[in-house]
Enzyme design. Structure first.
Site, PDB file in Angstrom:
ATOM      1  N   GLU A  41      -4.763  -3.613 -11.536  1.00 24.49           N
ATOM      2  CA  GLU A  41      -5.041  -4.477 -12.684  1.00 24.49           C
ATOM      3  C   GLU A  41      -6.479  -4.343 -13.159  1.00 24.49           C
ATOM      4  OE1 GLU A  41      -2.982  -8.606 -13.821  1.00 24.49           O
ATOM      5  OE2 GLU A  41      -4.391  -8.780 -12.160  1.00 24.49           O
TER       6      GLU A  41
ATOM      7  N   HIS B 195       7.836   8.656   8.071  1.00 23.21           N
ATOM      8  CA  HIS B 195       9.214   9.118   8.017  1.00 23.21           C
ATOM      9  C   HIS B 195       9.780   9.050   6.593  1.00 23.21           C
ATOM     10  CE1 HIS B 195       9.462   9.160  12.458  1.00 23.21           C
ATOM     11  NE2 HIS B 195       8.609   8.150  12.351  1.00 23.21           N
TER      12      HIS B 195
ATOM     13  N   LYS C 191       2.976 -11.147 -21.769  1.00 21.48           N
ATOM     14  CA  LYS C 191       3.089 -12.600 -21.786  1.00 21.48           C
ATOM     15  C   LYS C 191       3.415 -13.098 -23.193  1.00 21.48           C
ATOM     16  CE  LYS C 191      -0.067 -13.443 -17.903  1.00 21.48           C
ATOM     17  NZ  LYS C 191      -1.361 -14.031 -17.482  1.00 21.48           N
TER      18      LYS C 191
END
Length: 412
Positions: free
Chosen positions: A262, A288, A403
């Protein structure tokens, strides 16, 4: 204390670039425009104040429910996960973050209304997930609001949530206006719930302050070198992998992903897209899965290896040989701590041999001072990198777009 080692060649870095980064963050701190630099000292009186009410909180509540998301929860979760093994008697912390109804219902089932302290955290005061969950809790648990000593609020001084708290005479704590949410864990955001839960936040702050002082004295220039290397090579190595060898680092990795992503994913003054993509892995589990991509995939990543040199858990691998399973007998009689550190070092060597740039963070042991130090380390590293990218490290315009669009979905 932690040990930091850069395994890349720092001799080729331009000294002027290092000075540019240092002077930029020094100016941020001295100007007062960016406030997180001062939190290790500023938060100490708050912690002392909270200790005076700890006995009453300890008597009444056994659980603290944190209603917050992103910068209002990730740092708290990271510190709790790191220190919970050495602080087993700390209060239970419940996190209500996402607007996922499945997780909300699951967390609510763990809440005893009469034994839970609710802490609502939002820097802006208008975070839709936080306010929506808070409303759900009020209704589901029939929480009284007026003069309630069971609901605390942490927010900016003049936010709508702060005004709500004042109207209902709720206890309220202030996030300094010059401290961004993702840099706020050492403010009231983290200090209130962690102190009341029973964690030694004084030692966390002292560890952070000590490291900060060493940085200003130019005793931690490995950070300058790391930031300069990452930024000047970002076209070739746009991704940084944090490969942390302990499950206790999982939540810390999520906090790093937020503060790194961010803060650094921006457009610079020329309108160019810049940034470093953070990837959080846990060793040895991700050996793995993701390790193959690091070693033989594109050479477009740097890797930070993090491990604990001395674990408090002295768990041994039995000296037991089983027919057909003798292949693993070479570790018989060794500790699991020896094994996971050997896996870290051998993997690091294999990554280095494949031509990948590597640096290393080694913990002597996990304690409060080291946790505070590492929080400051990554905050400073982020600020240094942002300064060298020539961006505003502390805004998030891309997030704000989403937003605004969200609001249109529910318009009549």
């Amino acid at each position: 204390m932690l040990r930091y080692t850069n395994h890349f060649d720092s001799k080729l870095l331009d000294p002027d670039t290092l000075e540019k980064g240092f002077e930029a963050v020094r100016q941020e701190a001295s100007s007062g425009e960016v406030g997180y630099y001062h939190l290790p000292l500023l938060s100490q009186p708050l912690v002392e104040e909270l200790k005076t009410v700890h006995h009453d909180i300890d008597r009444r509540f056994n659980t603290i429910a944190i209603i917050g998301i992103g910068g209002s929860s990730l740092g708290i979760k990271a510190i709790e996960r790191l220190l919970r093994p050495s602080t087993p008697n700390a209060k239970k912390l419940i996190y209500l973050e996402n607007s996922d109804p499945i997780s909300i219902m699951s967390e609510m089932k763990q809440i005893d209304k009469f034994r839970t302290l609710f802490i609502v955290i939002s820097k802006s005061g208008g975070t839709v997930e936080t306010l929506s969950i808070f409303k759900r809790l009020i209704v589901s648990f029939e929480l009284p609001l007026e003069n309630s000593d069971q609901i605390y609020v942490v927010s900016d001084e003049d936010s709508i949530l702060a005004h709500f708290a004042d109207d209902h005479h709720l206890r309220r704590f202030v996030i300094p206006s010059n401290v961004g949410g993702r840099f706020s864990v050492l403010s009231a955001v983290g200090m209130v719930p962690l102190t009341l839960a029973g964690f030694d936040t004084t030692a966390i702050l002292k560890g952070a302050q000590l490291f900060l002082e060493q940085f200003w004295k130019r005793e931690e220039d490995h950070m300058l070198q790391k930031a300069a290397y990452y930024v000047t090579h970002s076209d070739h190595y746009p991704m940084n992998v944090l490969f942390a060898y302990s499950d206790t680092f999982e939540e810390f990795g999520k906090w790093v992903v937020q503060i790194w992503g961010e803060s650094l994913g921006k457009r610079n003054a020329l309108g160019e897209r810049v940034g470093l993509t953070p990837i959080s892995l846990i060793g040895s589990v991700d050996q793995h899965s993701f390790l193959q991509l690091i070693i033989e995939g594109p050479l477009n990543k740097t890797v930070t290896f993090m491990h604990i040199e001395h674990s408090e858990e002295h768990l041994m691998i039995p000296n037991l040989s089983l027919k057909h399973l003798e292949k693993s007998d070479f570790v018989n009689g060794k500790s699991f701590n020896d094994l996971i550190n050997a896996q870290c070092h051998s993997t690091m060597q294999s990554v280095l041999q494949s031509g990948v740039s590597v640096d290393e963070i080694a913990w002597k042991k996990i304690d409060e001072g080291s946790v505070g130090e590492l929080i400051l380390y990554y905050e400073l590293l982020t600020s240094l990198s942002g300064a060298l990218f020539g961006i505003n490290t502390y805004d998030q315009p891309g997030v704000e777009i989403g937003k605004k669009i969200l609001g249109t979905y529910f318009e009549a």
